[in-house]
Design a protein around this motif. Structure first.
Motif, PDB file in Angstrom:
ATOM      1  N   GLY A  25       0.787  -1.238   0.000  1.00 33.14           N
ATOM      2  CA  GLY A  25       0.000   0.000   0.000  1.00 33.14           C
ATOM      3  C   GLY A  25       0.813   1.278   0.000  1.00 33.14           C
ATOM      4  N   CYS A  26       2.135   1.163  -0.051  1.00 34.45           N
ATOM      5  CA  CYS A  26       2.968   2.376  -0.052  1.00 34.45           C
ATOM      6  C   CYS A  26       2.837   3.085  -1.402  1.00 34.45           C
ATOM      7  N   VAL A  27       2.427   4.354  -1.375  1.00 36.44           N
ATOM      8  CA  VAL A  27       2.251   5.104  -2.621  1.00 36.44           C
ATOM      9  C   VAL A  27       3.303   6.184  -2.808  1.00 36.44           C
ATOM     10  N   ALA A  28       3.966   6.578  -1.716  1.00 31.40           N
ATOM     11  CA  ALA A  28       5.021   7.591  -1.820  1.00 31.40           C
ATOM     12  C   ALA A  28       5.990   7.415  -0.661  1.00 31.40           C
ATOM     13  N   ILE A  29       7.239   7.781  -0.928  1.00 30.71           N
ATOM     14  CA  ILE A  29       8.230   7.769   0.146  1.00 30.71           C
ATOM     15  C   ILE A  29       9.030   9.068   0.068  1.00 30.71           C
ATOM     16  N   SER A  30       9.625   9.456   1.200  1.00 26.04           N
ATOM     17  CA  SER A  30      10.622  10.521   1.138  1.00 26.04           C
ATOM     18  C   SER A  30      11.903   9.992   1.739  1.00 26.04           C
ATOM     19  N   GLU A  31      12.995  10.303   1.072  1.00 27.91           N
ATOM     20  CA  GLU A  31      14.298   9.721   1.397  1.00 27.91           C
ATOM     21  C   GLU A  31      15.280  10.820   1.778  1.00 27.91           C
ATOM     22  N   PRO A  32      15.549  10.982   3.081  1.00 26.57           N
ATOM     23  CA  PRO A  32      16.535  11.985   3.480  1.00 26.57           C
ATOM     24  C   PRO A  32      17.952  11.498   3.178  1.00 26.57           C
ATOM     25  N   ALA A  33      18.842  12.428   2.861  1.00 31.54           N
ATOM     26  CA  ALA A  33      20.256  12.073   2.691  1.00 31.54           C
ATOM     27  C   ALA A  33      20.817  11.651   4.040  1.00 31.54           C
ATOM     28  N   PHE A  34      21.654  10.617   4.052  1.00 24.64           N
ATOM     29  CA  PHE A  34      22.160  10.107   5.333  1.00 24.64           C
ATOM     30  C   PHE A  34      23.568   9.552   5.198  1.00 24.64           C
ATOM     31  N   TRP A  35      24.027   8.916   6.275  1.00 25.55           N
ATOM     32  CA  TRP A  35      25.377   8.354   6.334  1.00 25.55           C
ATOM     33  C   TRP A  35      25.380   7.018   5.619  1.00 25.55           C
ATOM     34  N   ALA A  36      26.405   6.790   4.783  1.00 24.06           N
ATOM     35  CA  ALA A  36      26.435   5.585   3.955  1.00 24.06           C
ATOM     36  C   ALA A  36      26.995   4.366   4.683  1.00 24.06           C
ATOM     37  N   GLY A  37      27.378   4.547   5.953  1.00 23.45           N
ATOM     38  CA  GLY A  37      28.015   3.457   6.685  1.00 23.45           C
ATOM     39  C   GLY A  37      29.522   3.628   6.729  1.00 23.45           C
ATOM     40  N   PHE A  38      30.013   4.598   5.961  1.00 20.68           N
ATOM     41  CA  PHE A  38      31.435   4.957   5.984  1.00 20.68           C
ATOM     42  C   PHE A  38      31.522   6.444   5.643  1.00 20.68           C
ATOM     43  N   ASP A  39      32.606   7.077   6.070  1.00 23.04           N
ATOM     44  CA  ASP A  39      32.766   8.515   5.793  1.00 23.04           C
ATOM     45  C   ASP A  39      33.257   8.727   4.367  1.00 23.04           C
ATOM     46  N   ARG A  40      32.540   9.562   3.624  1.00 23.67           N
ATOM     47  CA  ARG A  40      32.935   9.825   2.235  1.00 23.67           C
ATOM     48  C   ARG A  40      34.110  10.806   2.182  1.00 23.67           C
ATOM     49  N   GLY A  41      34.904  10.672   1.123  1.00 27.93           N
ATOM     50  CA  GLY A  41      36.175  11.385   1.099  1.00 27.93           C
ATOM     51  C   GLY A  41      36.137  12.760   0.483  1.00 27.93           C
TER      52      GLY A  41
END
Lengths: 267, 98
Positions: A25-41
């Motif tokens: 029944g999910c019709v929409a989602i919102s996806e916040p930017a977050f931590w990928a599990g490692f620090d990006r360079g």
């Protein structure tokens, strides 16, 4: 029942999850930017990530009839790196015109440090400058109460902010009242261990009422359940709550909040 | 717009008897998990009786058994770091004109 998941990290999930969400029944989602599990360079890593959030992910979701929205920022964990954070914040406006961007998020605190607070405040400046809504991450476990109170101090201290356009996420029993009584929206995150169960979320709905309150799965790359909202729907049904109340929490409230951003078009 | 009273149907105001009937087995399972965890610690080598985690668990269990309300919130606060209202001054966080 149709529902919206206001906080779901689909970059970490498989396409099969999109199909399951659609079936439930999910019709929409919102996806916040977050931590990928490692620090990006570098800032270029974030530029690619924001392209994924604004170009690729909406197409993947659309294959299953799900509308995909997103929020952009450098998360609280990587905000400890002030130099990188400022480079990312300076780059974010490149993406604010994308048709699925609802605002700045999920900004917040992680270990409640000075650097995290500094970058949180600079994100607030960015949101004000570009008239963006704000989605806020509050810390986990023993850091949550202290961090939530610090975040509220910074929000309340900024007279430029419209509190009805700010969502403070991951509230639990000891933080929900502070968020709601100050006029902000509150999100309850349904996590298997570290946050809130569907039963405790139902308790909070019963205690504090449904106004300015929503629920999300925050499904990501860690132990989490992207279909947690249907579990909450089931719990509320079991307790005898009306369809109107359930729909308000899982559909009407996110719709009302997101509708304050121009790109949100869900009818 | 509906108020809290409008939208919270009276049907959901379950009696204490209904709640315990609905949730006894769930609570029973959870208290057994806690009991088994304590047994596991007891059977293991080493002494953690005075450790911070054991102390927090003991205080949490005390909250469960006392006569006061708001048990979930009080357990949460027990397991939380303290909030200092002067934190912005302590961290030298300053903002101008906002």
């Amino acid at each position: 029942m149709d529902y919206i998941d206001p906080h779901l990290h689909m970059v970490s999930r498989t396409t099969d999850d999109y199909e399951t969400l659609a079936r439930m029944g999910c019709v929409a989602i919102s996806e916040p930017a977050f931590w990928a599990g490692f620090d990006r360079g570098s800032v270029e890593s974030f530029r690619d990530y924001f392209r994924q959030l604004t170009e690729f992910e909406p197409k993947r979701a659309a294959q299953y009839g799900i509308t995909h929205y997103t929020w952009l920022c450098i998360n609280a964990k990587e905000a400890e790196n002030i130099t990188l954070s400022r480079e990312v914040i300076a780059m974010i406006p490149e993406f604010l015109g994308a048709k699925n961007v609802l605002g700045i998020g999920e900004i917040g605190l992680n270990k409640n440090t000075r650097n995290e607070a500094t970058i949180f405040l600079e994100h607030l400046d960015l949101a004000v400058q570009y008239n963006q809504q704000i989605l806020i991450h509050t810390p986990h476990l023993e850091d949550k109460y202290q961090g939530t109170r610090m975040i509220l101090d910074m929000l309340i201290g900024d007279s430029r902010l419209d509190r009805s356009r700010v969502l403070v996420d991951h509230v639990e029993e000891h933080t929900i009242e502070h968020v709601l009584e100050n006029g902000f929206w509150a999100g309850m995150t349904l996590y298997p261990v570290s946050k809130c169960t569907p039963q405790r979320a139902a308790d909070m709905i019963e205690r504090f009422g449904p106004e300015r309150l929503m629920a999300n799965s925050a499904g990501d790359w860690g132990p989490s359940k992207p279909t947690a909202i249907p579990d909450l729907i089931m719990e509320l049904k079991k307790r005898g709550h009306s369809k109107e109340l359930i729909r308000k929490i899982v559909f009407e409230n996110p719709k009302q909040f997101f509708s304050q951003s121009k790109p949100f078009v869900h009818g | 717009m509906n108020t809290k009273q409008d939208i919270l149907d009276p049907i959901v105001e379950r009696t204490a008897h209904q709640v315990i009937a609905d949730e006894f087995l769930i609570a029973r399972a959870k208290i057994l998990e806690l009991a088994a965890t304590l047994d596991r610690i007891e059977r293991s080598s080493g002494d953690v009786e005075d450790s911070i985690p054991m102390n927090l668990l003991a205080q949490g269990m005390h909250i469960l058994c006392d006569e006061e309300v708001d048990k979930a919130k009080r357990v949460q606060l027990l397991m939380s770091r303290q909030y200092d209202p002067q934190w912005q001054h302590t961290m030298s966080i300053t903002r101008k004109g906002v």
